[in-house]
Design a protein around this motif. Structure first.
Motif, mmCIF file in Angstrom:
data_model
loop_
_atom_site.group_PDB
_atom_site.id
_atom_site.type_symbol
_atom_site.label_atom_id
_atom_site.label_comp_id
_atom_site.label_asym_id
_atom_site.label_seq_id
_atom_site.Cartn_x
_atom_site.Cartn_y
_atom_site.Cartn_z
ATOM 1 N N ALA A 1 34.211 91.607 91.290
ATOM 2 C CA ALA A 1 35.554 91.366 91.562
ATOM 3 C C ALA A 1 36.210 91.348 92.899
ATOM 4 O O ALA A 1 35.729 91.950 93.836
ATOM 5 C CB ALA A 1 36.778 92.353 90.733
ATOM 6 N N GLU B 1 42.181 91.859 80.460
ATOM 7 C CA GLU B 1 41.912 93.116 81.436
ATOM 8 C C GLU B 1 41.208 94.103 80.290
ATOM 9 O O GLU B 1 41.506 94.528 79.125
ATOM 10 C CB GLU B 1 43.435 93.590 81.694
ATOM 11 C CG GLU B 1 43.768 92.881 82.910
ATOM 12 C CD GLU B 1 45.161 93.696 83.521
ATOM 13 O OE1 GLU B 1 45.430 94.928 83.100
ATOM 14 O OE2 GLU B 1 45.609 93.252 84.613
ATOM 15 N N LEU B 2 40.473 94.830 80.977
ATOM 16 C CA LEU B 2 39.346 95.651 80.084
ATOM 17 C C LEU B 2 39.279 97.158 80.722
ATOM 18 O O LEU B 2 39.626 97.338 81.906
ATOM 19 C CB LEU B 2 37.822 95.371 80.375
ATOM 20 C CG LEU B 2 37.557 93.724 79.919
ATOM 21 C CD1 LEU B 2 36.071 93.537 80.409
ATOM 22 C CD2 LEU B 2 37.624 93.575 78.379
ATOM 23 N N GLY C 1 29.343 96.581 82.312
ATOM 24 C CA GLY C 1 30.545 95.934 82.596
ATOM 25 C C GLY C 1 30.230 94.330 82.558
ATOM 26 O O GLY C 1 31.351 93.771 81.947
ATOM 27 N N MET C 2 29.426 93.672 82.885
ATOM 28 C CA MET C 2 29.182 92.373 82.654
ATOM 29 C C MET C 2 29.244 91.976 81.211
ATOM 30 O O MET C 2 29.838 91.020 80.560
ATOM 31 C CB MET C 2 28.007 91.653 83.493
ATOM 32 C CG MET C 2 28.008 91.873 84.805
ATOM 33 S SD MET C 2 29.495 90.993 85.610
ATOM 34 C CE MET C 2 28.840 88.996 84.976
ATOM 35 N N LYS D 1 32.599 92.055 79.730
ATOM 36 C CA LYS D 1 33.660 90.906 80.336
ATOM 37 C C LYS D 1 33.155 89.749 79.490
ATOM 38 O O LYS D 1 33.902 88.705 79.297
ATOM 39 C CB LYS D 1 33.217 90.693 81.787
ATOM 40 C CG LYS D 1 33.958 91.778 82.587
ATOM 41 C CD LYS D 1 33.506 91.711 84.304
ATOM 42 C CE LYS D 1 34.301 90.396 84.775
ATOM 43 N NZ LYS D 1 34.180 90.604 86.182
ATOM 44 N N ASP D 2 31.801 89.627 79.097
ATOM 45 C CA ASP D 2 31.300 88.522 78.362
ATOM 46 C C ASP D 2 31.921 88.502 76.925
ATOM 47 O O ASP D 2 32.327 87.605 76.332
ATOM 48 C CB ASP D 2 29.770 88.268 78.214
ATOM 49 C CG ASP D 2 29.215 87.354 77.567
ATOM 50 O OD1 ASP D 2 29.649 86.175 78.198
ATOM 51 O OD2 ASP D 2 28.580 87.392 76.412
ATOM 52 N N VAL E 1 36.985 96.047 86.091
ATOM 53 C CA VAL E 1 37.468 96.987 84.906
ATOM 54 C C VAL E 1 38.210 98.147 85.046
ATOM 55 O O VAL E 1 37.716 98.913 86.141
ATOM 56 C CB VAL E 1 35.938 97.251 84.131
ATOM 57 C CG1 VAL E 1 36.273 98.094 82.811
ATOM 58 C CG2 VAL E 1 35.167 96.097 83.607
ATOM 59 N N ASN F 1 34.787 89.544 76.059
ATOM 60 C CA ASN F 1 36.356 89.790 76.367
ATOM 61 C C ASN F 1 36.750 89.104 77.377
ATOM 62 O O ASN F 1 37.331 89.412 78.564
ATOM 63 C CB ASN F 1 36.744 91.215 76.413
ATOM 64 C CG ASN F 1 36.359 92.221 75.430
ATOM 65 O OD1 ASN F 1 37.098 92.208 74.208
ATOM 66 N ND2 ASN F 1 35.263 92.933 75.736
ATOM 67 N N SER F 2 36.778 87.629 77.307
ATOM 68 C CA SER F 2 37.061 86.778 78.666
ATOM 69 C C SER F 2 38.517 86.787 78.512
ATOM 70 O O SER F 2 39.162 86.831 77.687
ATOM 71 C CB SER F 2 36.401 85.469 78.249
ATOM 72 O OG SER F 2 36.937 84.720 76.935
ATOM 73 N N ASP F 3 39.027 86.666 79.864
ATOM 74 C CA ASP F 3 40.369 86.446 80.178
ATOM 75 C C ASP F 3 41.105 87.550 79.649
ATOM 76 O O ASP F 3 42.310 87.553 79.207
ATOM 77 C CB ASP F 3 40.832 85.114 79.733
ATOM 78 C CG ASP F 3 40.183 83.964 80.368
ATOM 79 O OD1 ASP F 3 39.862 84.166 81.514
ATOM 80 O OD2 ASP F 3 40.030 83.073 79.544
#
Length: 461
Positions: free
Chosen positions: A145, A46-47, A35-36, A39-40, A75, A42-44
């Motif tokens: 989160a 919603e995943l 998950g991290m 997020k790295d 996520v 796809n910054s900013d």
């Protein structure tokens, strides 16, 4: 008990101590690391991640842990439930998701489970990205989160049927010709999700299906790896039922083995060969790829149709990379893994079944006769156990030098191609072992080559 962390995911046995086995803590850590990584990438944004699982007894537990860990990272999770590896691969792009996790240990016994990781294309991660996830897990570098930013968990039904829809849309899957052929087959799905997917596909294709071990309860009735010694029950039933052939899949349905009408093995290596023969014949040629340890028969069939064959390093992601580079129309691995780019870049037994049925229907011959139409090669698979202080890389370099006058490939260990046979030497990533695969035009020849190579290696340490 075992826990194996690699660039392709995390795999281990259920129970035991944290860090030594696939415990709930280990499942959470690795899901959080994935998950991290997302997020790295796809910054900013919603995943969304697709989760699917095979029928293993531990599947629901691991799936819940993984899903809620991702939710805790913010996520969104779409859980498609009991599924197959290729179904999840298809679902990721269809849902516009950012990644996917398949809860399956593939052909491993029931005490095993694993997390297979996908990117936004529904394809396995390459080594660089996989290493990033391992680093996050090693450092426990997670940021979860806050309450208003938690992800949303949703269950989505019907994805196996959607997967079948996609297979039946493929131009070279000849549904009408298959229906007219009136096939009768036996299916052994080792009591996993192939017992849902393969009979449903066959029904749509008008094929009579005799089900053997198709209850998706996770209690495997035999070793789930689809090898000859594990398939005595279906071999007998194919003959007893006077079926046209038998279909065997592993628990996550990415490997396909076939049984001829007389109960003999079609041969895992020849699943890809037959499907490639059909595709290349319909397309009037094209390029193919398999890994270095796969049969030479694919090269022969490819060249017969005027195409070019290329070998990749072992591992599905390496096959896919080479297929894209070579613009291959079909490829895969000799373990019964069919990769057909018109569907997606992943091993898919549903696609393999549909292509094989189309081929057999057009050929209008028996399964056994089709197998006998291909070049006949025989394989031998051995290993040498070495002491940890022995330099395996140095041994492989010396073997490459010894046979430098032959055709030598060193992209993954050392493969030496002789005129009528080959040997592939690879070191294990986890223990001091050299794996030795040989193939020849006779079993005796393959065995003798393996013995010769082993004796050569023994003189080097």
């Amino acid at each position: 008990m075992t826990l194996i962390k690699s660039i392709s995911g995390i795999r281990g046995t259920i129970g035991g101590n944290v860090g030594d086995n696939l415990t709930p803590v280990d499942a959470v850590k690795f899901a959080a690391a994935y998950g991290m990584w997302l997020k790295d990438q796809n910054s900013d944004k919603e995943l969304t991640v697709i989760i699917g699982l095979d029928a293993r007894i531990s599947g629901a537990m691991i799936s819940t842990l993984v899903s809620q860990t991702l939710v805790g990272l913010g996520v969104h999770v779409k859980n498609i439930g009991l599924s197959t590896t290729p179904t999840v691969e298809v679902a990721v792009p269809l849902e516009g998701a950012d990644g996917g996790i398949i809860i399956t240990a593939s052909h491993n016994p029931k005490q095993w489970n694993a997390l297979k990781l996908l990117n936004s294309k529904g394809e396995f991660l390459d080594g660089v990205e996989g290493a990033k996830i391992l680093k996050v897990a090693e450092e426990d570098a997670y940021t979860f989160a806050e309450i208003d930013d938690l992800g949303v968990y949703t269950e989505v039904e019907g994805y196996i049927e959607k997967h079948i829809d996609e297979v039946l849309k493929l131009e070279l899957v000849d549904v009408e010709t298959i229906k007219k052929a009136g096939f009768k087959v036996v299916v052994d799905a080792v009591n996993s999700t192939g017992g849902i997917a393969i009979p449903a596909l066959l029904e749509r294709l008008g094929v009579e299906c005799i089900q053997l071990y198709c209850e998706p309860n996770g209690h495997f009735p035999h070793n789930p790896e689809p090898l000859k010694e594990h398939l005595t029950d279906i071999s007998k039933l194919v003959v007893d039922e006077q079926a046209d052939f038998g279909i065997v899949v592993d628990p996550d349905v990415d490997r396909l083995a076939l049984i001829c009408e007389d109960g003999s093995m079609f041969g895992e290596e020849y699943t890809l060969v037959a499907c490639a023969d059909y595709v290349l014949g319909r397309l009037k040629g094209g390029n193919t790829v398999s890994n270095l340890s796969s049969s030479r028969a694919l090269r022969d069939v490819t060249e017969k149709h005027g195409g070019t064959y290329t070998a990749s390093a072992v591992g599905e992601v390496n096959v896919v990379i080479e297929m894209k580079a070579a613009n291959a129309v079909i490829g895969g691995e000799g373990n019964g893994g069919i990769i057909y780019p018109d569907a997606h870049y992943g091993r898919d037994s549903l696609v393999g079944v549909a292509l094989f049925l189309s081929h057999l229907a057009h050929q209008k011959i028996s399964c056994k006769a089709l197998r006998e139409s291909y070049p006949n090669y025989f394989m031998n698979k051995k290993k040498i156990e070495l002491t940890p202080e022995i330099n395996v890389d140095a041994i492989l370099e010396q073997m490459a030098e010894k046979y430098k006058n032959e055709e030598v490939n060193t992209i993954d260990g050392v493969k030496i191609d002789f005129e009528t046979e080959w040997v592939h030497l690879r070191k294990s990533n986890t223990e001091p072992i050299i794996r030795i695969y040989t193939e020849g035009s006779s079993q005796e020849g393959a065995n003798q080559l393996a013995d010769t190579i082993i004796e050569n290696i023994k003189t080097l340490y």
